[in-house]
Each structure stands twice: as structure tokens, then as C-alpha cells.
Write an enzyme that holds these catalytic residues in place. Structure first.
Site, PDB file in Angstrom:
ATOM      1  N   LYS A  35       1.256   6.146 -13.866  1.00  0.00           N
ATOM      2  CA  LYS A  35       0.422   6.205 -12.659  1.00  0.00           C
ATOM      3  C   LYS A  35       1.230   5.731 -11.446  1.00  0.00           C
ATOM      4  O   LYS A  35       2.313   5.138 -11.610  1.00  0.00           O
ATOM      5  CB  LYS A  35      -0.821   5.342 -12.858  1.00  0.00           C
ATOM      6  CG  LYS A  35      -0.529   3.869 -13.061  1.00  0.00           C
ATOM      7  CD  LYS A  35      -1.751   3.132 -13.577  1.00  0.00           C
ATOM      8  CE  LYS A  35      -1.445   1.648 -13.703  1.00  0.00           C
ATOM      9  NZ  LYS A  35      -2.524   0.918 -14.397  1.00  0.00           N
ATOM     10  N   TYR A 257      13.292 -11.968  14.689  1.00  0.00           N
ATOM     11  CA  TYR A 257      12.008 -12.107  15.382  1.00  0.00           C
ATOM     12  C   TYR A 257      11.498 -13.535  15.287  1.00  0.00           C
ATOM     13  O   TYR A 257      11.492 -14.126  14.210  1.00  0.00           O
ATOM     14  CB  TYR A 257      10.965 -11.158  14.790  1.00  0.00           C
ATOM     15  CG  TYR A 257      11.162  -9.720  15.217  1.00  0.00           C
ATOM     16  CD1 TYR A 257      11.087  -9.352  16.573  1.00  0.00           C
ATOM     17  CD2 TYR A 257      11.423  -8.729  14.288  1.00  0.00           C
ATOM     18  CE1 TYR A 257      11.267  -8.035  16.962  1.00  0.00           C
ATOM     19  CE2 TYR A 257      11.599  -7.405  14.673  1.00  0.00           C
ATOM     20  CZ  TYR A 257      11.531  -7.072  16.017  1.00  0.00           C
ATOM     21  OH  TYR A 257      11.711  -5.778  16.399  1.00  0.00           O
TER      22      TYR A 257
HETATM   23  C1  LIG Z   1      -1.984   0.236 -15.469  1.00  0.00           C
HETATM   24  C2  LIG Z   1      -2.674   0.152 -16.763  1.00  0.00           C
HETATM   25  C3  LIG Z   1      -1.969  -0.073 -17.935  1.00  0.00           C
HETATM   26  C4  LIG Z   1      -0.490  -0.403 -17.950  1.00  0.00           C
HETATM   27  O1  LIG Z   1      -0.284  -1.756 -17.612  1.00  0.00           O
HETATM   28  P1  LIG Z   1       1.194  -2.390 -17.683  1.00  0.00           P
HETATM   29  O2  LIG Z   1       1.010  -3.819 -17.397  1.00  0.00           O
HETATM   30  O3  LIG Z   1       1.977  -1.711 -16.610  1.00  0.00           O
HETATM   31  O4  LIG Z   1       1.706  -2.093 -19.026  1.00  0.00           O
HETATM   32  C5  LIG Z   1      -2.649  -0.030 -19.132  1.00  0.00           C
HETATM   33  N1  LIG Z   1      -3.973   0.218 -19.156  1.00  0.00           N
HETATM   34  C6  LIG Z   1      -4.699   0.418 -18.047  1.00  0.00           C
HETATM   35  C7  LIG Z   1      -6.151   0.669 -18.143  1.00  0.00           C
HETATM   36  C8  LIG Z   1      -4.089   0.383 -16.814  1.00  0.00           C
HETATM   37  O5  LIG Z   1      -4.805   0.571 -15.706  1.00  0.00           O
END
Ligand SMILES: *Cc1c(COP(=O)(O)O)cnc(C)c1O
Length: 362
Positions: A35, A257
Site C-alpha cells: 500500500k 531560518y
Molecule cells: C499496513 C497494514 C499491514 C502491514 O503492516 P506492517 O507493520 O507494515 O507490516 C498489515 N495489516 C494491515 C491491516 C495493515 O493496514
């Protein structure tokens, strides 16, 4: 010389990391979580690198599933937030995307789905304590029975939950969530998927039939004070730029800055071509480690949009044009994230469009 910031993506590291997850998950199948553009590493590139090894991909949006199908990936793809509208169902059937069912609002959409468009594979999300998405544990059986009876739903219905604090290996929260999940799903048919990355590291009891790992594939850890490298993973991203100026400043001169850094002595301050406009965190504090030619040159002054300033006292040979490493091998992104008050995932996800992505086979 280009001023471009470069994110080098190490394809060999991605493959190494998936193999390491597989070894740790002893027997569970691996759902590679890609994702958010594969945590900022590039969805298509990462999916191509992991294609032959990942049994499934997981995404947050149907649009990402479409990108994976368009790139030719044939394995299972799970959309972790499920259908958001009734129209999503037909699109998921068309693309053979698997749906996460977490809310009553989704049930009538599924009941009305056209079986002629193909069986939709679904996973029930059980809320065992995260209180984000999912049915209350007491409802798991009823929802399972409803879904298995629906004509457009594939017979094998999966069962999922998500942990709120699995990186706290000593805490009780995860043990309680595992327990609630067991009770809620005991005796129900279907594959189980509980573990995110931290749970793969710290909670062997939660392994189930599938693990859903994101962070570890990219070599990222969210365990306090520990980097992915500490667990045998390799960073999949190295972020680099160049020194574009070196200024000799007198004791008492202030830098950047609002002049938040005052030179404690006559010293060289380097200027590197990266800033929050590239995704380097503006919240990074004074002293955040940065490497110039592999040597430590701590951040001084404010991070600006295009530039940062560095204390070059530890790098007397530094020259304009020298390579500056913001994170990667030798400088864990977890360390930089801690100095910026955030987690590693946030930094890799935050690369902006002006960063040049380069593939590296290693
Ligand atoms: C993002 C997500 C994962 C993966 O989590 P990691 O900590 O990156 O392994 C797994 N399950 C769900 C439902 C998620 O939203």
C-alpha cells in the site's frame, strides 16, 4: 552536476527481506503489503521484484489493485479496507481483488452482488482491540455464516485481525488480542491472517496461515530503538544528494531560518541539496545524523524546502559535489525518524515527486 535527490531502491534487498520474513514466519504464506506506493518505494518496481516470491499482495485501494493487474500480476490481491461503495463490488470481481469485510454497511452490497460476474473472495475483519476497522468479536460467527451463504461469495472466507501494539514485545495488549481472536473464530472454517511485521518478529503465537508484512519487506522496523538491520533485514531505500556549498563561518554566526543554530567556534558548515520539498522531514532536530562521504555530519539549523545545513567539523576533507546520505545502509532511517519525532514508514512514504528513483539490483 544535477541537484537531484536520488532514492536508490535495492531490489536484492527486497528479495532478501521477503526470504527473511518467510524464514521467520515458518510455514505461513506471505502477503506482501504494498500500500501507499509500496511504502514510498514504488508499487510497480516492488511488485516486479517480489512477484515470484509473494503468494499475495495487499493494498489499501482498488486503484492499486488495478495497477498491479495492469502490470501483469496474477496472484491474490487483498484490498485491506474493502469495498467503500456498492459499485466497488463489481470492480473487485472484474479485477479478482479480494475484499475485506469490516462493517455492516458492506453486507447488503455483497448480498446483492451478481454471482455471474465471478466469485468474490472475502476476509472478515474482527476488531480485537484496535478499534479502527472490524466487527466486534461476538459477531464473527454470525457474519461468517451470512457471508458463506451469499451466492457471489467464494466458499473460503478468511479471518483477519490487526494488532495495535505488536511492536511492544513485553506488553500484554497483543496477547489479549490473540486470545480474543482465537475465541471469536474458534471452529470457523477459513484461513487466518493476524500478523503485521512487528508481530512476525515478536509474536510467534500469532502466525496463522498468512502473515501480512509491509515494513520488514522494505527493511523497516517500528520496534523502539531497533532498526530493521538489527533483525537481519536490509534497507531497501538509500536516499542521497550532494553538497552544493561549504561556508566557513565565524564563532557566534547563526545558520538558517530564524538562526536556530549558533556556531560554537569558527567552523565549516555544508549545504546539501535536499529539504522538506523532497520529503526530508522538517521536524528533524539539530544533531540528526547525516553522512558526508560516509562520515558523520550532523544537521544544524532548520530544514528548509530545498536545502539543509550540516556541521562539517567531522569531515575536514569535504568538497562541494561530495555525496550526502540521508538514510540507507550505514545510517538507519529509523534513527532519522526518531530524531524527527516519527516512524520510518512515514519518511519513506513521504518522498515527493521531485525525487529521482533509481533501481539497483543489489
Ligand atoms: C499496513 C497494514 C499491514 C502491514 O503492516 P506492517 O507493520 O507494515 O507490516 C498489515 N495489516 C494491515 C491491516 C495493515 O493496514
Amino acid at each position: 552536476m544535477s541537484r537531484t535527490t536520488v532514492a536508490t531502491i535495492h531490489l536484492g534487498a527486497l528479495r532478501h527481506n521477503l526470504a527473511r520474513v518467510r524464514a521467520l514466519a515458518s510455514g505461513a504464506r506471505v502477503m506482501a503489503v504494498v500500500k501507499a506506493d509500496a511504502y514510498g518505494h514504488g508499487l510497480e518496481r516492488v511488485a516486479r521484484a517480489l512477484d515470484s516470491e509473494a503468494e499475495a499482495f495487499a493494498v489499501a485501494a482498488i486503484a492499486d489493485g488495478l495497477r498491479l493487474r495492469a502490470a501483469g500480476h496474477r496472484q491474490r490481491i487483498v484490498v485491506l479496507s474493502g469495498p467503500d461503495t456498492p459499485a466497488d463490488i463489481a470492480e473487485m470481481q472484474r479485477l479478482k481483488l479480494e475484499a475485506l469485510i469490516h462493517h455492516d454497511a458492506q453486507l447488503p452490497w455483497l448480498a446483492r452482488a451478481d454471482a455471474a460476474r465471478g466469485a468474490l473472495t472475502v476476509w472478515i475483519k474482527v476488531d480485537t482491540g484496535m478499534h479502527r476497522l472490524g466487527f466486534a468479536p461476538a459477531r464473527a460467527r454470525e457474519v461468517h455464516a451470512l457471508l458463506t451463504a451469499m451466492p457471489a461469495i467464494a466458499p473460503e472466507v478468511g479471518l483477519m485481525t490487526h494488532f495495535a501494539s505488536s511492536e511492544e514485545f513485553e506488553g500484554r495488549d497483543t496477547a489479549l488480542q490473540i486470545q480474543r481472536f482465537r475465541e471469536a473464530t474458534d471452529g470457523l472454517e477459513g484461513p487466518r491472517a493476524l500478523s503485521n511485521s512487528a508481530a512476525v518478529l515478536g509474536w510467534p503465537d500469532a502466525r496463522g496461515d498468512w502473515v501480512r508484512t509491509g515494513g520488514l519487506l522494505y527493511g523497516l522496523s517500528v520496534v523502539e530503538g531497533r532498526s530493521g538491520a538489527d533483525f537481519g533485514f536490509r534497507p531497501a531505500m538509500t536516499l542521497t544528494t550532494r553538497l552544493v556549498a561549504i561556508n566557513q563561518l565565524a564563532r557566534g554566526e547563526r545558520v538558517g531560518y530564524n538562526g536556530t543554530y549558533t556556531c560554537p567556534e569558527d567552523m565549516a558548515v555544508g549545504v546539501a541539496a535536499i529539504g522538506y520539498g523532497d520529503g526530508y522531514p522538517r521536524s528533524a532536530v539539530q544533531g540528526t545524523p547525516v553522512l558526508v562521504n560516509g562520515q558523520l555530519a550532523p544537521l544544524v539549523g532548520r530544514v528548509s524546502m530545498d536545502l539543509i545545513t550540516l556541521d562539517l567539523r567531522g569531515v575536514p576533507d569535504a568538497r562541494v559535489g561530495d555525496r550526502v546520505t540521508l538514510w540507507g545502509a550505514g545510517l538507519p532511517v529509523e534513527t532519522v525518524a526518531a530524531a524527527a519525532g516519527t516512524i520510518s514508514y512515514d519518511l519513506t512514504c513521504g518522498m515527493t515527486r521531485r525525487v529521482l528513483f533509481v533501481d539497483d539490483e543489489g
